[in-house]
Design a protein around this motif. Structure first.
Motif, PDB file in Angstrom:
ATOM      1  N   ASP A   1      15.978  43.328  -5.486  1.00 52.07           N
ATOM      2  CA  ASP A   1      16.623  42.228  -6.208  1.00 52.07           C
ATOM      3  C   ASP A   1      16.718  42.495  -7.708  1.00 52.07           C
ATOM      4  O   ASP A   1      17.715  42.132  -8.331  1.00 52.07           O
ATOM      5  CB  ASP A   1      15.869  40.925  -5.965  1.00 52.07           C
ATOM      6  N   ILE A   2      15.716  43.123  -8.295  1.00 52.19           N
ATOM      7  CA  ILE A   2      15.736  43.272  -9.757  1.00 52.19           C
ATOM      8  C   ILE A   2      16.501  44.487 -10.248  1.00 52.19           C
ATOM      9  O   ILE A   2      16.841  44.560 -11.428  1.00 52.19           O
ATOM     10  CB  ILE A   2      14.317  43.268 -10.365  1.00 52.19           C
ATOM     11  N   LEU A   3      16.808  45.437  -9.378  1.00 53.35           N
ATOM     12  CA  LEU A   3      17.539  46.622  -9.838  1.00 53.35           C
ATOM     13  C   LEU A   3      18.862  46.270 -10.521  1.00 53.35           C
ATOM     14  O   LEU A   3      19.123  46.770 -11.622  1.00 53.35           O
ATOM     15  CB  LEU A   3      17.755  47.600  -8.689  1.00 53.35           C
ATOM     16  N   PRO A   4      19.709  45.425  -9.931  1.00 57.05           N
ATOM     17  CA  PRO A   4      20.936  45.060 -10.651  1.00 57.05           C
ATOM     18  C   PRO A   4      20.659  44.286 -11.945  1.00 57.05           C
ATOM     19  O   PRO A   4      21.394  44.409 -12.925  1.00 57.05           O
ATOM     20  CB  PRO A   4      21.702  44.177  -9.663  1.00 57.05           C
ATOM     21  N   MET A   5      19.585  43.517 -11.948  1.00 57.46           N
ATOM     22  CA  MET A   5      19.239  42.740 -13.137  1.00 57.46           C
ATOM     23  C   MET A   5      18.822  43.661 -14.285  1.00 57.46           C
ATOM     24  O   MET A   5      19.169  43.417 -15.441  1.00 57.46           O
ATOM     25  CB  MET A   5      18.123  41.748 -12.811  1.00 57.46           C
ATOM     26  N   VAL A   6      18.074  44.702 -13.963  1.00 58.00           N
ATOM     27  CA  VAL A   6      17.659  45.669 -14.977  1.00 58.00           C
ATOM     28  C   VAL A   6      18.879  46.413 -15.502  1.00 58.00           C
ATOM     29  O   VAL A   6      19.018  46.634 -16.712  1.00 58.00           O
ATOM     30  CB  VAL A   6      16.608  46.649 -14.404  1.00 58.00           C
ATOM     31  N   LYS A   7      19.777  46.779 -14.585  1.00 57.95           N
ATOM     32  CA  LYS A   7      20.996  47.489 -14.988  1.00 57.95           C
ATOM     33  C   LYS A   7      21.856  46.637 -15.922  1.00 57.95           C
ATOM     34  O   LYS A   7      22.458  47.152 -16.862  1.00 57.95           O
ATOM     35  CB  LYS A   7      21.798  47.877 -13.754  1.00 57.95           C
ATOM     36  N   MET A   8      21.896  45.317 -15.682  1.00 61.49           N
ATOM     37  CA  MET A   8      22.678  44.409 -16.531  1.00 61.49           C
ATOM     38  C   MET A   8      21.924  44.012 -17.795  1.00 61.49           C
ATOM     39  O   MET A   8      22.437  43.271 -18.621  1.00 61.49           O
ATOM     40  CB  MET A   8      23.054  43.147 -15.746  1.00 61.49           C
ATOM     41  N   LYS A   9      20.681  44.493 -17.924  1.00 64.89           N
ATOM     42  CA  LYS A   9      19.840  44.236 -19.100  1.00 64.89           C
ATOM     43  C   LYS A   9      19.632  42.736 -19.346  1.00 64.89           C
ATOM     44  O   LYS A   9      19.766  42.243 -20.459  1.00 64.89           O
ATOM     45  CB  LYS A   9      20.413  44.905 -20.337  1.00 64.89           C
ATOM     46  N   LEU A  10      19.253  42.028 -18.272  1.00 57.97           N
ATOM     47  CA  LEU A  10      18.915  40.618 -18.407  1.00 57.97           C
ATOM     48  C   LEU A  10      17.539  40.493 -19.050  1.00 57.97           C
ATOM     49  O   LEU A  10      16.783  41.464 -19.145  1.00 57.97           O
ATOM     50  CB  LEU A  10      18.939  39.933 -17.040  1.00 57.97           C
ATOM     51  N   GLU A  11      17.201  39.292 -19.452  1.00 50.09           N
ATOM     52  CA  GLU A  11      15.918  39.110 -20.137  1.00 50.09           C
ATOM     53  C   GLU A  11      14.754  39.352 -19.184  1.00 50.09           C
ATOM     54  O   GLU A  11      14.850  39.132 -17.982  1.00 50.09           O
ATOM     55  CB  GLU A  11      15.832  37.726 -20.769  1.00 50.09           C
ATOM     56  N   LYS A  12      13.647  39.816 -19.745  1.00 51.92           N
ATOM     57  CA  LYS A  12      12.508  40.231 -18.930  1.00 51.92           C
ATOM     58  C   LYS A  12      11.891  39.083 -18.153  1.00 51.92           C
ATOM     59  O   LYS A  12      11.360  39.283 -17.068  1.00 51.92           O
ATOM     60  CB  LYS A  12      11.461  40.934 -19.787  1.00 51.92           C
ATOM     61  N   TYR A  13      11.970  37.859 -18.654  1.00 53.61           N
ATOM     62  CA  TYR A  13      11.410  36.716 -17.938  1.00 53.61           C
ATOM     63  C   TYR A  13      12.197  36.417 -16.668  1.00 53.61           C
ATOM     64  O   TYR A  13      11.631  36.072 -15.633  1.00 53.61           O
ATOM     65  CB  TYR A  13      11.351  35.480 -18.835  1.00 53.61           C
TER      66      TYR A  13
END
Length: 105
Positions: A18-30
């Protein structure tokens, strides 16, 4: 003990997916940490819940989507485009967790 370790492993795998796309989009760490914890805990809930005799393959997706609804509502206030990906990921990862639990545990 084996069941606990497998449950944790399934939760870690679902969380990372789930977090791989979020990391790629550089969303906030929280937001990333929150999503990881959500899917890390999800197997414990899915594996220990019985929903009125619901089919094992359907239970995971239903529970994950149901528990994600409050998060989806909060996020949709700021970003309407994120509703659909969050719903899809909840159903897919919830189903993955349910299927993995059925066959592995």
């Amino acid at each position: 003990m084996k069941t606990l370790l497998l449950t944790v492993l399934i939760g870690v795998i679902a969380g990372v997916i789930d977090i791989l796309p979020m990391v790629k989009m550089k969303l906030e760490k929280y937001a990333i940490f929150s999503a990881f914890i959500f899917y890390f805990i999800m197997p414990f809930i899915i594996f220990n819940t019985d929903l009125f005799g619901m089919a094992w393959w359907l239970k995971g997706g239903v529970i994950a989507l149901t528990l994600a609804i409050p998060i989806i509502i909060i996020v949709s206030k700021e970003d309407k485009k994120s509703i659909q990906p969050m719903v899809v990921m909840s159903v897919i990862l919830g189903t993955f967790i349910g299927v993995a639990g059925h066959f592995i545990i």
